[in-house]
Design a protein around this motif. Structure first.
Motif: not given
Length: 318
Positions: A142-154, A170-184
């Motif tokens: 879902y659309t993340p809540t928009i805040t000015a200052v917030g507590n990071p989720p860690n 410019w430094t190129s970074l690449i990572g991966s993950f296996v999806c566990d939900s239908n993220y949008k």
């Protein structure tokens, strides 16, 4: 219309999905206006702030003191390809509180559970006192809540552990993950508080905190495509808009007319905008000339259904 698009994409070939970047406007080149001050991410199409006030940099900057110009701006000096115009910037560490900056976009298509996705991004450290690790991506349904200052989720789906200290390149970074939900949605930033973030003092006379320029964001289920992703602001990037050897599309960029040459039998042609909505154009009249005079300037996806395959091309209208 959205359901029809999802059904259409479901039947596309593996080749189509493998060569697709699911991040819209991945290089921040599509905008609604030039920036004239800091904190104007809202002028970048498809992107919005989810924490703090990310910045939008453009060669067309028309404000005072070069706050958000390219290559020189209020955070230092960083150039880009001469054909490109934009990048963004985020604060990843602030020594006096836990405030960081994140930005978000709705993905072109929902992620599939159990699929491995590859995320890549280009970053460059600005002229700030500190450098940090933990730049990464966090996905949500879902659309993340928009805040000015917030507590990071860690927590985050992608986290880069290395501390990026290069201010020249410019430094190129690449990572991966296996999806566990239908993220949008995808959010980008440092999602960890100061206690869980490594910092290095790199420029004692620089601006306070740690700040990074970001560009060329990619999310794909093709590791090679993501690792080599390099958005081309014209039309010659072999990884981004590479044409199938049996199908050519010209001109690209185009103005009013697109001409398709192919030896294969074409069953259907469609054009989608960067939001995933199909455009109403004269896509198939027998001779494969597409009348696109009614399209607004910008980036589009040309999808060609042949007897044997489904091919997608990125096309740019001037």
């Amino acid at each position: 219309m959205k359901n029809l698009i999802k059904i259409f994409l479901l039947f596309c070939s593996v080749n189509y999905f493998a060569q697709q970047n699911l991040v819209p406007n991945p290089s921040f080149e599509e905008d609604t206006a030039c920036p004239n001050n800091l904190s104007q991410l809202y002028k970048v199409k498809n992107w919005f702030q989810t924490n703090g006030t990310p910045d939008y940099f453009n060669r067309c900057y028309n404000g005072n003191f070069n706050y958000c110009s390219i290559p020189s701006n209020s955070f230092g000096y960083q150039n880009i390809n001469s054909n490109c115009h934009s990048y963004c910037g985020i604060l990843t560490y602030w020594p006096f509180n836990i405030n960081t900056e994140t930005l978000c976009a709705k993905l072109i298509d929902s992620l599939q559970i159990g699929t491995k996705y590859f995320f890549s991004i280009k970053v460059a450290l600005a002229n700030t006192k500190f450098a940090t690790n933990n730049i990464g991506a966090l996905f949500s349904r879902y659309t993340p809540t928009i805040t000015a200052v917030g507590n990071p989720p860690n927590t985050s789906n992608i986290k880069f552990n290395q501390v990026i200290i290069d201010t020249l390149n410019w430094t190129s970074l690449i990572g991966s993950f296996v999806c566990d939900s239908n993220y949008k949605y995808i959010s980008i930033g440092n999602f960890y508080d100061a206690a869980n973030t490594n910092t290095i003092l790199t420029h004692p006379t620089g601006a306070q905190g740690a700040y990074y320029f970001i560009d060329d964001v990619c999310l794909s289920n093709d590791s090679t495509y993501a690792a080599n992703y390099n958005y081309n602001c014209l039309s010659t990037n072999s990884k981004d808009i590479k044409l199938d050897s049996e199908i050519t599309v010209s001109p690209n960029p185009f103005q009013d007319l697109i001409i398709i040459n192919t030896k294969e039998k074409v069953k259907r042609i469609s054009i989608f905008n960067s939001s995933g909505l199909e455009e109403n154009v004269n896509c198939f009249n027998g001779n494969l000339n597409i009348d696109c005079h009614n399209l607004k300037p910008g980036l589009y996806f040309l999808i060609i259904n042949t007897t044997h395959k489904v091919i997608t091309k990125k096309i740019l209208k001037q």
